[in-house]
Design a protein around this motif. Structure first.
Motif, PDB file in Angstrom:
ATOM      1  N   LEU A   4      -0.485 -10.677 -15.342  1.00 59.23           N
ATOM      2  CA  LEU A   4      -1.252  -9.733 -16.150  1.00 59.23           C
ATOM      3  C   LEU A   4      -1.790 -10.446 -17.385  1.00 59.23           C
ATOM      4  N   GLY A   5      -2.932  -9.959 -17.874  1.00 63.37           N
ATOM      5  CA  GLY A   5      -3.502 -10.554 -19.081  1.00 63.37           C
ATOM      6  C   GLY A   5      -4.490 -11.649 -18.792  1.00 63.37           C
ATOM      7  N   VAL A   6      -4.893 -11.762 -17.524  1.00 61.62           N
ATOM      8  CA  VAL A   6      -5.909 -12.746 -17.135  1.00 61.62           C
ATOM      9  C   VAL A   6      -7.004 -12.022 -16.343  1.00 61.62           C
ATOM     10  N   PRO A   7      -8.213 -12.605 -16.290  1.00 58.73           N
ATOM     11  CA  PRO A   7      -9.285 -11.923 -15.549  1.00 58.73           C
ATOM     12  C   PRO A   7      -8.875 -11.671 -14.093  1.00 58.73           C
ATOM     13  N   GLY A   8      -9.193 -10.498 -13.599  1.00 57.74           N
ATOM     14  CA  GLY A   8      -8.889 -10.165 -12.202  1.00 57.74           C
ATOM     15  C   GLY A   8      -7.460  -9.695 -11.971  1.00 57.74           C
ATOM     16  N   ASP A   9      -6.674  -9.597 -13.050  1.00 57.41           N
ATOM     17  CA  ASP A   9      -5.245  -9.262 -12.898  1.00 57.41           C
ATOM     18  C   ASP A   9      -5.010  -7.940 -12.154  1.00 57.41           C
ATOM     19  N   VAL A  10      -5.760  -6.919 -12.541  1.00 58.63           N
ATOM     20  CA  VAL A  10      -5.489  -5.593 -11.972  1.00 58.63           C
ATOM     21  C   VAL A  10      -5.848  -5.556 -10.485  1.00 58.63           C
ATOM     22  N   GLU A  11      -6.946  -6.211 -10.130  1.00 57.42           N
ATOM     23  CA  GLU A  11      -7.335  -6.226  -8.709  1.00 57.42           C
ATOM     24  C   GLU A  11      -6.306  -6.983  -7.873  1.00 57.42           C
ATOM     25  N   THR A  12      -5.827  -8.127  -8.412  1.00 59.13           N
ATOM     26  CA  THR A  12      -4.787  -8.885  -7.700  1.00 59.13           C
ATOM     27  C   THR A  12      -3.570  -8.005  -7.468  1.00 59.13           C
ATOM     28  N   LEU A  13      -3.164  -7.314  -8.521  1.00 60.01           N
ATOM     29  CA  LEU A  13      -1.982  -6.441  -8.431  1.00 60.01           C
ATOM     30  C   LEU A  13      -2.172  -5.344  -7.382  1.00 60.01           C
ATOM     31  N   PHE A  14      -3.329  -4.685  -7.422  1.00 58.31           N
ATOM     32  CA  PHE A  14      -3.520  -3.536  -6.524  1.00 58.31           C
ATOM     33  C   PHE A  14      -3.791  -3.938  -5.087  1.00 58.31           C
ATOM     34  N   GLU A  15      -4.342  -5.122  -4.894  1.00 62.83           N
ATOM     35  CA  GLU A  15      -4.487  -5.613  -3.507  1.00 62.83           C
ATOM     36  C   GLU A  15      -3.120  -5.749  -2.862  1.00 62.83           C
ATOM     37  N   ALA A  16      -2.215  -6.402  -3.582  1.00 61.80           N
ATOM     38  CA  ALA A  16      -0.860  -6.611  -3.053  1.00 61.80           C
ATOM     39  C   ALA A  16      -0.114  -5.282  -2.955  1.00 61.80           C
ATOM     40  N   LEU A  17      -0.296  -4.447  -3.952  1.00 60.23           N
ATOM     41  CA  LEU A  17       0.390  -3.147  -3.953  1.00 60.23           C
ATOM     42  C   LEU A  17      -0.047  -2.286  -2.769  1.00 60.23           C
ATOM     43  N   GLU A  18      -1.359  -2.183  -2.591  1.00 54.82           N
ATOM     44  CA  GLU A  18      -1.870  -1.334  -1.511  1.00 54.82           C
ATOM     45  C   GLU A  18      -1.430  -1.846  -0.143  1.00 54.82           C
ATOM     46  N   ALA A  19      -1.439  -3.171   0.028  1.00 57.25           N
ATOM     47  CA  ALA A  19      -1.003  -3.743   1.311  1.00 57.25           C
ATOM     48  C   ALA A  19       0.468  -3.418   1.551  1.00 57.25           C
ATOM     49  N   GLY A  20       1.280  -3.586   0.521  1.00 55.13           N
ATOM     50  CA  GLY A  20       2.721  -3.320   0.643  1.00 55.13           C
ATOM     51  C   GLY A  20       3.008  -1.855   0.921  1.00 55.13           C
ATOM     52  N   LEU A  21       2.299  -0.984   0.237  1.00 51.13           N
ATOM     53  CA  LEU A  21       2.518   0.458   0.447  1.00 51.13           C
ATOM     54  C   LEU A  21       2.111   0.867   1.853  1.00 51.13           C
ATOM     55  N   LYS A  22       0.953   0.382   2.260  1.00 50.08           N
ATOM     56  CA  LYS A  22       0.419   0.740   3.578  1.00 50.08           C
ATOM     57  C   LYS A  22       1.388   0.313   4.680  1.00 50.08           C
ATOM     58  N   ASP A  23       1.895  -0.895   4.498  1.00 43.40           N
ATOM     59  CA  ASP A  23       2.842  -1.465   5.448  1.00 43.40           C
ATOM     60  C   ASP A  23       4.090  -0.591   5.609  1.00 43.40           C
ATOM     61  N   ARG A  24       4.571  -0.074   4.491  1.00 43.31           N
ATOM     62  CA  ARG A  24       5.853   0.630   4.522  1.00 43.31           C
ATOM     63  C   ARG A  24       5.751   2.139   4.677  1.00 43.31           C
ATOM     64  N   THR A  25       4.614   2.698   4.216  1.00 37.97           N
ATOM     65  CA  THR A  25       4.527   4.165   4.249  1.00 37.97           C
ATOM     66  C   THR A  25       3.343   4.669   5.073  1.00 37.97           C
ATOM     67  N   GLY A  26       2.450   3.745   5.414  1.00 35.72           N
ATOM     68  CA  GLY A  26       1.274   4.168   6.186  1.00 35.72           C
ATOM     69  C   GLY A  26       0.137   4.672   5.311  1.00 35.72           C
ATOM     70  N   THR A  27       0.380   4.811   4.007  1.00 37.34           N
ATOM     71  CA  THR A  27      -0.677   5.241   3.087  1.00 37.34           C
ATOM     72  C   THR A  27      -0.614   4.364   1.827  1.00 37.34           C
ATOM     73  N   THR A  28      -1.589   4.577   0.924  1.00 42.29           N
ATOM     74  CA  THR A  28      -1.547   3.835  -0.343  1.00 42.29           C
ATOM     75  C   THR A  28      -1.207   4.773  -1.507  1.00 42.29           C
ATOM     76  N   THR A  29      -0.621   5.902  -1.198  1.00 45.61           N
ATOM     77  CA  THR A  29      -0.257   6.855  -2.260  1.00 45.61           C
ATOM     78  C   THR A  29       0.789   6.243  -3.192  1.00 45.61           C
ATOM     79  N   LEU A  30       0.514   6.367  -4.498  1.00 43.11           N
ATOM     80  CA  LEU A  30       1.460   5.888  -5.515  1.00 43.11           C
ATOM     81  C   LEU A  30       1.868   7.091  -6.367  1.00 43.11           C
ATOM     82  N   ASP A  31       3.137   7.466  -6.287  1.00 41.19           N
ATOM     83  CA  ASP A  31       3.580   8.671  -7.009  1.00 41.19           C
ATOM     84  C   ASP A  31       4.004   8.386  -8.444  1.00 41.19           C
ATOM     85  N   VAL A  32       4.569   7.206  -8.654  1.00 42.56           N
ATOM     86  CA  VAL A  32       5.135   6.901  -9.978  1.00 42.56           C
ATOM     87  C   VAL A  32       4.665   5.520 -10.423  1.00 42.56           C
ATOM     88  N   LEU A  33       4.092   5.455 -11.624  1.00 50.12           N
ATOM     89  CA  LEU A  33       3.705   4.170 -12.211  1.00 50.12           C
ATOM     90  C   LEU A  33       4.499   3.970 -13.494  1.00 50.12           C
TER      91      LEU A  33
END
Ligand code: NDP
Length: 253
Positions: free
Chosen positions: A65-94
């Motif tokens: 975090l704190g570098v250009p592109g940080d949020v996109e990098t984070l959400f790419e990995a997050l969405e892939a991980g969520l999809k893999d485990r839950t079948g969706t990209t729903t995020l209930d708690v941040l």
């Protein structure tokens, strides 16, 4: 059944310290937890392993975090991980927890250090919230970790505390914005909390720090994690835009 059964959570900076305890606590309540880190891959893997050993579900996501592109990098990995485990990209708690400290006298704060503190501690959480809102359903939860230093002076941390003041504003204004969707946004302010850094191995220093708390001890990461877990649960549905003092009474003076 846990209070977060069927839910998902992202805890930034959860390889260590308060974030790690929070990830463990949310997982114990039944959430599938994304354990975010940047440098300490082993610590992140250990957090995931400990959650799994405890019967929970988690996965690690790396993004500086704190570098250009940080949020996109984070959400790419997050969405892939969520999809893999839950079948969706729903995020209930941040939980916006990752942060860095300053630790220098006001005269020694350079523009570079100031910019870095703002980038990691304030700018990244803002854009993480903005991006996360594409995934957070009605009734979701956002918790931002602030600090007791927004209410108690420590000149060595003036720039850091300014960034924590900024993150508290996130809660105030987004809470109003997201209220109609039942999404709550709150700030939790820890006091001195044993995050495993070497200073907590020096008994005389710990004894001094302990005096700051009304309870005569330094905080344990679980002391803060339990507060975050409460805010993440349905029990806290009527609390939004709030500042929760989790300093163990340090702010009582
Ligand atoms: P730690 O220093 O123990 O852990 C910081 C976490 O944030 C680590 O997981 C680290 O990842 C991650 N992180 C740090 N910088 C970045 C970055 N640039 N990009 C991505 N991840 C990053 O934190 P604490 O447990 O001490 O603090 C947690 C929160 O509580 C912070 O917001 C802090 O300001 C606040 N707080 C803490 C207090 C305390 O006494 N501990 C007191 C008051 C507030 P990695 O492991 O990969 O380095």
């Amino acid at each position: 059944m846990g209070k977060l059964a069927g839910k998902t959570a992202l805890v930034t900076g959860s390889s260590r310290g308060i974030g790690r305890a929070t990830a463990q606590r949310l997982a114990r309540e039944g959430a599938v937890v994304a354990v975010h880190y940047t440098a300490d891959e082993r610590a992140a893997a250990q957090t995931v392993a400990d959650i799994e050993a405890d019967g929970g579900r988690a996965f690690a996501v790396r993004a500086e975090l704190g570098v250009p592109g940080d949020v996109e990098t984070l959400f790419e990995a997050l969405e892939a991980g969520l999809k893999d485990r839950t079948g969706t990209t729903t995020l209930d708690v941040l939980v916006n927890n990752a942060a860095i400290m300053g630790g220098v006298a006001p005269e020694e704060v350079t523009p570079e250090l100031f910019d870095r503190l703002v980038a990691v501690n304030a700018k990244a959480p803002f854009f993480i919230v903005q991006r996360a809102l594409t995934l957070i359903p009605d009734g979701g939860r956002i918790v931002n970790i602030s600090s007791g230093l927004t209410r108690s002076a420590n000149p060595q941390e003036v720039a850091y505390s300014m960034t924590k003041g900024a993150i508290e504003q996130l809660a105030l204004h987004f809470a109003k914005h997201l209220g109609p969707r039942g999404i709550t946004v709150n700030s939790v302010a820890p006091g001195i909390t044993n995050n495993g850094s070497p200073v907590f191995d020096i008994p005389e220093v710990v004894a001094q720090m302990a005096q700051l708390s009304a309870f005569g001890r330094v905080g344990d990461p679980s002391d803060v994690a339990d507060v975050v877990a409460f805010l993440a649960s349905d029990d806290a549905r009527w609390i939004t835009g709030a500042f929760l003092d989790a300093t163990g009474g340090t702010l009582l003076g």
